[in-house]
Design a protein around this motif. Structure first.
Motif, mmCIF file in Angstrom:
data_model
loop_
_atom_site.group_PDB
_atom_site.id
_atom_site.type_symbol
_atom_site.label_atom_id
_atom_site.label_comp_id
_atom_site.label_asym_id
_atom_site.label_seq_id
_atom_site.Cartn_x
_atom_site.Cartn_y
_atom_site.Cartn_z
ATOM 1 N N ASP A 173 -62.114 47.840 45.484
ATOM 2 C CA ASP A 173 -63.277 47.916 44.745
ATOM 3 C C ASP A 173 -63.236 47.434 43.334
ATOM 4 O O ASP A 173 -62.643 48.469 42.666
ATOM 5 C CB ASP A 173 -63.939 49.387 45.112
ATOM 6 C CG ASP A 173 -65.574 49.056 44.919
ATOM 7 O OD1 ASP A 173 -65.974 48.319 44.150
ATOM 8 O OD2 ASP A 173 -66.041 49.916 45.311
ATOM 9 N N VAL B 95 -67.597 50.559 54.295
ATOM 10 C CA VAL B 95 -67.328 51.021 53.098
ATOM 11 C C VAL B 95 -66.173 50.383 52.279
ATOM 12 O O VAL B 95 -64.974 50.654 53.119
ATOM 13 C CB VAL B 95 -67.128 52.465 52.617
ATOM 14 C CG1 VAL B 95 -66.728 52.977 51.563
ATOM 15 C CG2 VAL B 95 -68.621 53.221 53.165
ATOM 16 N N ARG B 96 -66.207 49.945 51.273
ATOM 17 C CA ARG B 96 -64.893 49.109 50.652
ATOM 18 C C ARG B 96 -63.872 50.028 50.215
ATOM 19 O O ARG B 96 -64.497 51.116 49.412
ATOM 20 C CB ARG B 96 -65.287 48.316 49.713
ATOM 21 C CG ARG B 96 -63.925 47.460 49.120
ATOM 22 C CD ARG B 96 -64.425 46.130 48.378
ATOM 23 N NE ARG B 96 -65.050 45.398 49.160
ATOM 24 C CZ ARG B 96 -65.865 44.500 48.906
ATOM 25 N NH1 ARG B 96 -66.157 44.124 47.225
ATOM 26 N NH2 ARG B 96 -66.215 43.287 49.589
ATOM 27 N N PRO B 97 -62.648 50.073 50.858
ATOM 28 C CA PRO B 97 -61.719 50.887 50.310
ATOM 29 C C PRO B 97 -61.507 50.943 48.827
ATOM 30 O O PRO B 97 -61.565 49.913 48.168
ATOM 31 C CB PRO B 97 -60.504 50.613 50.837
ATOM 32 C CG PRO B 97 -60.810 49.804 52.075
ATOM 33 C CD PRO B 97 -61.987 49.143 51.766
#
Lengths: 253, 253
Positions: free
Chosen positions: A250, A244-246
């Motif tokens: 994003d 999950v991209r921080p």
């Protein structure tokens, strides 16, 4: 050579079935015994959700006003939308037939992963939620396989996600055990000795996409795929949360 | 069983090299001759761009005011940004180190696919653009292979794309020949005879992702991967443009 081999003979999984045991029993008939620590097993989220009894009978669900509103905008069953909201941290987009959400697991996906395909007989009004903690599911299956076979392969739990801009769903990883899901190539030299700029490779997602070519999306009944011959970075504390991209990086929140 | 086999012995490709000939010559040493119509060959865009001489010497490029502005916001070389703009229909997002654009080929991607990795010796100030028409490139390679071997495999030209929300790049298809890139499963029954709702599968993208596991991103020097044992839907008029979601269905423009 990289091989992807579907395990054959796994029955339609029922709640409380022991997936590790079903997998261990199918290795020899599938021609892939013995299992090794350097193998990767990819399981669809659906088979894991079934074993973990993540079914919801829609006849027991009372939709909230928010679910009724979203259902009206998307032509969806308001009770199914209510189940989606149980697992939703934030509604990201609403389309004519889709609700894109940030799932409480961190992933952004359509309909919070709640699905009625390959769940039950038509008319049964059942939906299936994602596993409660897919990393934990993967770790448990890995531990059980170690008990049963002596080998601890990496385990990936896959789901099929749509994407912005591109047609078609692709397999992605929503749970991992034993394997770093994202490979960092920072500083690795290219063919000409120049340090790479593109540094992170979506390794587990590519593994899930590859396995999805074999397991299929319809009535193939091949929920577990063995990936053999692919070096990976072992990691006993790996989590799909690392994919999950921080939020601060994003650009599409 | 699905096998992914890297072709070995392909040298660093130079402008005007005949990729079909290099591939045909590598089949026997790679242990995969004879080639069949049911095989799929995945080539990285980089090797195709090299053969098609899509190099740009940055010393010859004069950045426009728009390029200078974007370069300042992204800490990029303004001349490289200028080359990106040549292939850009629309700038979609600008991040601290990335320019996300809708490429004139239709795809949304970072930096218009312009890249300096695996391009030339450090200090050479060269970048590489995507092939001018990757579908045409794929069709030409397929036709050349048919001339040389009698077999016409499907051909996929892959690139590595980042994605919203998820860390890590994954292989995607930017050119195809001989194979439908998106599979439509509308109405196909699930395990319980219920017609599927999720209908489109990103088949060519999953093939590209799988091949990317084998070809690598750094200095592996394995730009062509043979995919064997994967049924596909043959189509002599297929185009990677079919993967681009039409604007009216795109929730993230």
């Amino acid at each position: 050579m990289l091989s992807l081999i579907p395990l054959t003979g796994i029955p339609i999984v029922q709640p409380r079935d022991d997936l590790g045991e079903l997998i261990a029993a199918s290795l020899a008939p599938s021609g892939v015994a013995p299992l090794g620590d350097e193998d990767i097993l990819v399981l669809t989220q659906k088979v894991v959700s079934r074993a973990e009894n993540r079914f919801v009978d829609l006849r027991t669900v009372q939709p909230s006003p928010r679910a009724l509103e979203l259902a009206a905008r998307t032509s969806k069953d308001a009770r199914a939308v209510e189940v989606m909201l149980w697992d939703t941290d934030e509604v990201v987009r609403v389309g004519p037939r889709v609700i894109v959400v940030r799932h409480r697991l961190g992933f952004t996906c359509a309909n919070a992963g709640v699905d009625a395909s390959n769940v039950a007989e038509p008319g049964a009004e059942m939906v299936l939620r994602l596993p409660d903690d897919p990393d934990l599911s993967a770790r448990r299956i890995r531990a059980r396989l170690r008990e049963l076979t002596g080998a601890a392969p990496a385990v990936v739990i896959s789901d099929s996600h749509g994407r912005p801009w591109r047609e078609g769903t692709v397999g992605v990883a929503i749970g991992v055990a034993g394997m770093l899901p994202v490979q960092d190539l920072r500083g690795v030299p290219d063919l000409f000795g120049r340090a790479l700029q593109i540094t992170l490779v979506g390794f587990a997602d590519q593994v899930a996409a590859a396995a999805s070519l074999v397991s299929g999306q319809a009535n193939e009944g091949l929920p577990v795929v063995l990936v053999r011959g692919l070096p990976f970075q072992p990691d006993d504390t790996a989590s799909a949360r690392q994919i999950v991209r921080p939020p601060e990086y994003d650009l599409f929140r």
